[in-house]
Design an enzyme around this catalytic site. Structure first.
Site, mmCIF file in Angstrom:
data_model
loop_
_atom_site.group_PDB
_atom_site.id
_atom_site.type_symbol
_atom_site.label_atom_id
_atom_site.label_comp_id
_atom_site.label_asym_id
_atom_site.label_seq_id
_atom_site.Cartn_x
_atom_site.Cartn_y
_atom_site.Cartn_z
ATOM 1 N N HIS A 193 -1.543 -1.007 -3.548
ATOM 2 C CA HIS A 193 -2.344 -0.383 -2.499
ATOM 3 C C HIS A 193 -1.852 1.064 -2.364
ATOM 4 O O HIS A 193 -0.680 1.342 -2.624
ATOM 5 C CB HIS A 193 -2.082 -1.160 -1.204
ATOM 6 N N ASP A 234 5.741 -5.212 -1.364
ATOM 7 C CA ASP A 234 4.655 -5.049 -0.402
ATOM 8 C C ASP A 234 4.063 -6.437 -0.184
ATOM 9 O O ASP A 234 3.308 -6.943 -1.015
ATOM 10 C CB ASP A 234 3.614 -4.071 -0.955
ATOM 11 N N GLN A 248 -0.192 -8.875 1.962
ATOM 12 C CA GLN A 248 -1.204 -9.909 1.735
ATOM 13 C C GLN A 248 -0.582 -11.280 1.535
ATOM 14 O O GLN A 248 -1.288 -12.287 1.617
ATOM 15 C CB GLN A 248 -2.066 -9.563 0.499
ATOM 16 N N LYS A 283 -2.743 -8.468 9.857
ATOM 17 C CA LYS A 283 -3.351 -9.294 8.806
ATOM 18 C C LYS A 283 -2.902 -10.748 8.929
ATOM 19 O O LYS A 283 -3.281 -11.597 8.125
ATOM 20 C CB LYS A 283 -2.968 -8.752 7.426
ATOM 21 N N CYS A 285 -8.578 0.871 -1.070
ATOM 22 C CA CYS A 285 -7.342 1.654 -1.085
ATOM 23 C C CYS A 285 -6.486 1.343 -2.305
ATOM 24 O O CYS A 285 -5.257 1.254 -2.197
ATOM 25 C CB CYS A 285 -6.522 1.434 0.189
HETATM 26 C C1 LIG Z 1 -1.394 -4.884 -0.230
HETATM 27 C C2 LIG Z 1 -1.468 -3.995 0.968
HETATM 28 N N1 LIG Z 1 -0.483 -3.131 1.200
HETATM 29 C C3 LIG Z 1 -0.503 -2.322 2.274
HETATM 30 C C4 LIG Z 1 -1.538 -2.324 3.159
HETATM 31 C C5 LIG Z 1 -1.502 -1.376 4.308
HETATM 32 O O1 LIG Z 1 -1.476 -2.049 5.504
HETATM 33 P P1 LIG Z 1 -1.574 -1.242 6.868
HETATM 34 O O2 LIG Z 1 -2.841 -0.469 6.804
HETATM 35 O O3 LIG Z 1 -1.580 -2.289 7.914
HETATM 36 O O4 LIG Z 1 -0.371 -0.358 6.927
HETATM 37 C C6 LIG Z 1 -2.581 -3.215 2.952
HETATM 38 C C7 LIG Z 1 -3.719 -3.272 3.902
HETATM 39 O O5 LIG Z 1 -4.789 -2.797 3.715
HETATM 40 C C8 LIG Z 1 -2.559 -4.060 1.835
HETATM 41 O O6 LIG Z 1 -3.553 -4.911 1.592
#
Ligand SMILES: Cc1ncc(COP(=O)(O)O)c(C=O)c1O
Lengths: 410, 166
Positions: A123, A199, A202, A225, A367
């Site tokens: 992401h 990370d 998910q 999430k 993203c």
């Molecule tokens: C794999 C992953 N990493 C990071 C993020 C970023 O999360 P946040 O926007 O809550 O910081 C997301 C969410 O969209 C994600 O799916």
């Protein structure tokens, strides 16, 4: 106990709202989940009975708020198998948690001649902070590629890790649903003297998490999430790493002493929690974790495997070759995230027709533009499943996709 | 409740399936400008050739995106080809007005203010001949799609700005 989706759905007030008289198929939990009444009530209760700023206050209200906030930290620690609650740092979201690692550990440890490895599944939250730092510090970013069905290609892993100081990798892709072999990656990284940042945005909401079993050094995720509120995220890090790292943001709450000459930072986790933290959000997150634990993370994962299998089968039967489902074709190595491409219909248009059918999915690049470029698709329509989804939601998705195909047929 | 037919008029789907002026032009002589919709990843590339009188003698559109952004770009290219930059800017103002974007609403953004719609009552789009572009009127009822419809125009505007800045 069998997994009772209908009972679960009763706890989510938002799922009872009809759209144009129809039941809403909410299939966008990968972007943000909905939250059960228990979470909303826990936050209300804090605000109506026990709210004050945390730490520092001596009156009873402040003490109750502080206790609730610190209890939430312990709840998170136990949920992810953290050896100590002091290793749990509350942030605004996963993005801030990763920025913290880059801005603190990265800034102190990376320079010209150094390298880090990121995967093509990442992401933007686990790409851009490193690119920003690399632009300043001049280290190299290497990329771990993918196999044809969207899994990490480990053939080059050892070569990529050679001389690298960090491997940053997602535990589950938010685009393809791919689950990555974190333990294998952690061992490979450690063999080469590199750290691993996971990370887990998910993965934490959808399956059991044990940061020690993972072999991770840093783990980042977001509350919103996993049935929790927005505005709170978590960075877990191994105590000795966090202890050695310089502060990230400066301000109140993170110091032992300040003089006109300078400051002495507090110990972790306070060192990384400058300013008033997300207090009610922490309490909401603890309630979300309580809710998830009651149902059981194993049970949730099983439910999602079943529903994902049903979705893969149903979509294939109903749409055949007119629908491409990106990512692993078996449900075992993937979570309940389905990136769909309806032939000759742009994802944006697909989502518009789906909305007309009360099916909520997300179009776009999610993203993860480097991944989209690798897949050779500008955008996909992403449907994602969670504990409150059932086969009716999947059927509604299939019906709406058939309608979209017909609507745009030349 | 706005129906899908309000959004996806036949003429829009026609432009989407058979886009006009699709392709690229050699740069130079053409000027190339890229526009992005960061929300959905749609991309429009405008290739523009002006003559000495600021007439748009050729325009081609590259990139990819949804039916609304692509058909809007196609319609725009057909509408502005052969027109002067000033005329194109007037169309831009009326198109944006049709999308309920009035330049005064945008506020504070110098680049938008420079569009210069003086003398035109852009709030009354019926007065202006937008031709096929009128078909995009229904987009207003789907606010998240307005950005799709205006992407090509914003990219064209950026091209004009770049060209006038030399
Ligand atoms: C794999 C992953 N990493 C990071 C993020 C970023 O999360 P946040 O926007 O809550 O910081 C997301 C969410 O969209 C994600 O799916």
């Amino acid at each position: 106990m069998t997994f009772d989706v209908q009972a679960i759905r009763k706890d989510f007030p938002i799922l009872h709202h009809l759209q144009d008289g129809r039941r809403l198929a909410f299939l966008d939990s990968a972007a943000s989940s909905q939250r059960p009444i228990q979470v909303i009530e826990a936050m209300d209760l804090l605000y109506t009975t026990s709210y004050a700023n945390v730490h520092r206050g001596v009156y009873r209200l402040a003490e109750r708020a502080t206790n609730a906030f610190e209890a939430a930290r312990s709840k998170v620690a136990a949920f992810i198998g953290a050896p100590s609650h002091d290793e749990v740092v509350f942030t605004k979201n996963a993005t801030e948690a990763i920025n913290l690692v880059a801005g603190s550990w990265g800034r102190a440890n990376l320079g010209p001649g150094d390298a880090i490895v990121l995967s093509l599944l990442e992401h933007h939250a686990n790409i851009v902070p490193w690119q920003m730092l690399a632009a300043e510090k001049g280290f190299e970013i290497r990329w771990l590629g993918l196999t044809a069905d969207g899994q990490l290609d480990l053939t080059d892993l050892d070569r990529l890790l050679d001389g690298a100081k960090l491997l940053g990798v997602t535990a589950m892709s938010n685009v393809l649903g791919t689950l990555t072999p974190i333990r294998v990656l952690a061992d490979a990284a450690h063999d080469r003297g590199a750290l691993i940042l996971v990370d887990a945005c998910q993965s934490v909401p959808h399956q059991p998490t044990d940061v020690v079993e993972m072999g991770a050094d840093f783990v980042a995720f977001s509350g919103h999430k996993m049935l929790g509120p927005t505005g709170i995220g978590v960075l877990w890090g191994r105590a000795e790493l966090l202890d050695a790292m310089p502060p990230f943001l400066g301000g109140g709450g993170m110091i032992l002493n300040v003089t006109t000459e300078g400051f002495i930072p507090d110990a972790v986790p306070a060192k990384f929690e400058a300013g008033t933290p997300p207090i009610a959000e922490a309490v909401g997150l603890a309630a979300a974790i309580g809710y998830l634990e009651n149902i059981g993370m194993d049970a949730i994962r099983r439910h999602e495997i079943e529903l994902t299998s049903y979705a893969l089968r149903t979509l294939h039967e109903r749409l055949g070759d007119s629908l491409v489902i990106h990512g692993p074709c078996e449900p075992a190595p993937r979570g309940g995230v389905l990136s769909l491409e309806l032939l000759d219909v742009h994802a944006h248009d697909v989502s518009q027709v789906l909305d007309e059918h009360a099916v909520a999915i997300r179009p776009g690049h999610h993203c993860a533009k480097p991944l989209m470029r690798h897949l050779g698709v500008p955008a996909t329509a992403r449907a994602s499943l969670y504990l409150y989804n059932d086969t009716d939601d999947v059927d509604a998705l299939a019906d709406a996709l058939v309608a979209a195909r017909e609507f745009f047929a030349p | 409740m706005a129906g899908l037919e309000d959004l996806y008029r036949e003429i829009i789907l026609d432009h989407y399936r058979s886009p006009r002026n699709k392709g690229s032009l050699e740069t130079p002589p053409a000027h190339k400008t890229e526009g992005f919709n960061p929300l959905c990843g749609d991309e429009i590339v405008v290739y523009l050739v002006l003559d000495d009188n600021d007439t748009i003698v050729d325009i081609k559109i590259g990139g990819q995106g949804c039916s609304i952004s692509q058909s809007s770009a196609s319609m725009m290219s057909a509408a502005v080809k052969g027109k002067s930059v000033a005329e194109a800017r007037k169309m831009m103002a009326s198109f944006k007005a049709m999308m309920s974007i009035h330049e005064s609403d945008i506020g504070g953004d110098g680049s938008e203010a420079e569009i210069g719609i003086g003398g035109i009552d852009a709030s009354d789009p019926a007065e202006l001949k937008l031709g096929d572009l009128e078909a995009l009127r229904g987009v207003v009822k789907f606010p998240v799609r307005i950005k799709c419809a205006t992407l090509s125009w914003n990219t064209l505007n950026q091209a004009f700005e770049e060209l006038s800045a030399g």
